[in-house]
Design an enzyme around this catalytic site. Sequence first.
Site, PDB file in Angstrom:
ATOM      1  N   MET A  30       0.838  -1.204   0.000  1.00 12.48           N
ATOM      2  CA  MET A  30       0.000   0.000   0.000  1.00 12.48           C
ATOM      3  C   MET A  30       0.872   1.253   0.000  1.00 12.48           C
ATOM      4  SD  MET A  30      -3.393  -0.946   2.113  1.00 12.48           S
ATOM      5  CE  MET A  30      -2.740  -0.727   3.748  1.00 12.48           C
ATOM      6  N   HIS A  37       9.271  -3.484   3.630  1.00 18.83           N
ATOM      7  CA  HIS A  37       8.851  -3.678   2.234  1.00 18.83           C
ATOM      8  C   HIS A  37      10.054  -4.027   1.353  1.00 18.83           C
ATOM      9  CE1 HIS A  37       5.524  -0.756   3.487  1.00 18.83           C
ATOM     10  NE2 HIS A  37       4.844  -1.791   3.025  1.00 18.83           N
TER      11      HIS A  37
HETATM   12  P1  AMP Z   1       1.430  -2.959   3.459  1.00 21.63           P
HETATM   13  O1  AMP Z   1       2.005  -1.908   2.579  1.00 21.63           O
HETATM   14  O2  AMP Z   1       1.392  -2.571   4.903  1.00 21.63           O
HETATM   15  O3  AMP Z   1       0.118  -3.506   2.944  1.00 21.63           O
HETATM   16  O4  AMP Z   1       2.438  -4.183   3.412  1.00 21.63           O
HETATM   17  C1  AMP Z   1       2.828  -4.761   2.180  1.00 21.63           C
HETATM   18  C2  AMP Z   1       3.564  -6.032   2.458  1.00 21.63           C
HETATM   19  O5  AMP Z   1       4.719  -5.742   3.246  1.00 21.63           O
HETATM   20  C3  AMP Z   1       2.747  -7.062   3.242  1.00 21.63           C
HETATM   21  O6  AMP Z   1       3.026  -8.354   2.719  1.00 21.63           O
HETATM   22  C4  AMP Z   1       3.279  -6.920   4.646  1.00 21.63           C
HETATM   23  O7  AMP Z   1       3.156  -8.082   5.422  1.00 21.63           O
HETATM   24  C5  AMP Z   1       4.724  -6.598   4.366  1.00 21.63           C
HETATM   25  N1  AMP Z   1       5.336  -5.939   5.522  1.00 21.63           N
HETATM   26  C6  AMP Z   1       4.915  -4.810   6.128  1.00 21.63           C
HETATM   27  N2  AMP Z   1       5.685  -4.524   7.192  1.00 21.63           N
HETATM   28  C7  AMP Z   1       6.623  -5.503   7.262  1.00 21.63           C
HETATM   29  C8  AMP Z   1       7.704  -5.788   8.146  1.00 21.63           C
HETATM   30  N3  AMP Z   1       7.983  -5.006   9.183  1.00 21.63           N
HETATM   31  N4  AMP Z   1       8.458  -6.887   7.898  1.00 21.63           N
HETATM   32  C9  AMP Z   1       8.168  -7.707   6.839  1.00 21.63           C
HETATM   33  N5  AMP Z   1       7.160  -7.492   5.985  1.00 21.63           N
HETATM   34  C10 AMP Z   1       6.399  -6.412   6.180  1.00 21.63           C
END
Ligand code: AMP
Length: 281
Positions: A30, A37
Site C-alpha cells: 500500500m 517492504h
Molecule cells: P502494506 O504496505 O502494509 O500492505 O504491506 C505490504 C507487504 O509488506 C505485506 O506483505 C506486509 O506483510 C509486508 N510488511 C509490512 N511490514 C513488514 C515488516 N515489518 N516486515 C516484513 N514485511 C512487512
Amino acid sequence: MTIVTSPDEMTRVAEAARNDGERIALVPTMGYLHDGHLALMREGRRRSSLLVASIFVNPTQFGPSEDFARYPRDFERDCAMLKAVPVDVVFAPEPASMYSPDAQAWVEVTEVTRGLCGSNRPGHFRGVTTVVAKLFNIVKPHFAVFGEKDFQQLRAIQRMVRDLNFDVEIVPVTIMRENDGLAMSSRNLYLSPAEREDALVLSLALRAARETHRKGACCAEEIVFAATRVLKRMKSVAIEYVEAVDAETLAPDPSMERPILIAIAARVGKTRLIDNTVLQP
Ligand code: AMP
C-alpha cells in the site's frame, strides 16, 4: 523502471514478459515504503527476471471508521526507493480503474479469517483476498511475496491460492524490525515520540512469550498470560487481543506439539499496531 497505472496495460506487459520466458515476481504493497517492504522486494528480485511492485491503497479492505483517507502516501519517495532495489515495474492503479461501481464478485476465505483481526475488522480480509486475486489476474506472477508481519493475511492468501488453484507460489518473508525491536510499519508514522516509546511494549510482550515458552510453559494460556502481563504494565496501550493459535490453521487452543502463533493487536493512542511471533515445539 516503468510506471504503469492501467490494469490492461499491466496485463499486456506481463503477457509479453511471459511470452519471452521471463519469471515474474509481484510484491503487493500500500506504499509509504520502509525497509520491511524492501526486504520483500529483494526476495522478489532474487527469484525473478521481471520484478513488479504494486502500490495501491485498497479501499475495500478499510472499514468505514478506519484510516483509508489519511493513510500515508508519498509516491515520489516510494519510486526512488523501488528504483534503488531495482524494481522493473511499479503498478500503481487508481481505485476507479480497479473497481467498477457495480462490482459484485468477492473472494472470501472463511475459517482462517474469522478470529484475531477478523473479529475486529469485519470485511477486511475479504477486501484483501479480493484485491490480491485481482492483482494476480492482472500481473500474472510466478511468485508473490508477503510479510509475516501480517500473518493472518499471509495465511488467508495461502488458503485462497490452494483452494482456488491459483498458479502462483507464495513466498513468506520474516518480520523486519527497528533496532529497538519495533516491527516496521507504515502506520508507525502516526506515533508521537512518546507513543513510539510505549509501542515497544508489543515486541517486549512477544519476547516474554518466547522466554516463557523456552522455559517449558505447560500450555498456551501460560504464554499468553506472560505476554499480557507485560502489555498491561503500559497504561497508555489498549490491548485489542493477545492470542495463541495454531500457526497453520489459526484455530484457538493450539497444541504444544505444533508451531504456535502468538499474535497481538493493540492501540497506542489512536494508532492500531499488530505484531506476532511463531513458537516452534
Ligand atoms: P502494506 O504496505 O502494509 O500492505 O504491506 C505490504 C507487504 O509488506 C505485506 O506483505 C506486509 O506483510 C509486508 N510488511 C509490512 N511490514 C513488514 C515488516 N515489518 N516486515 C516484513 N514485511 C512487512
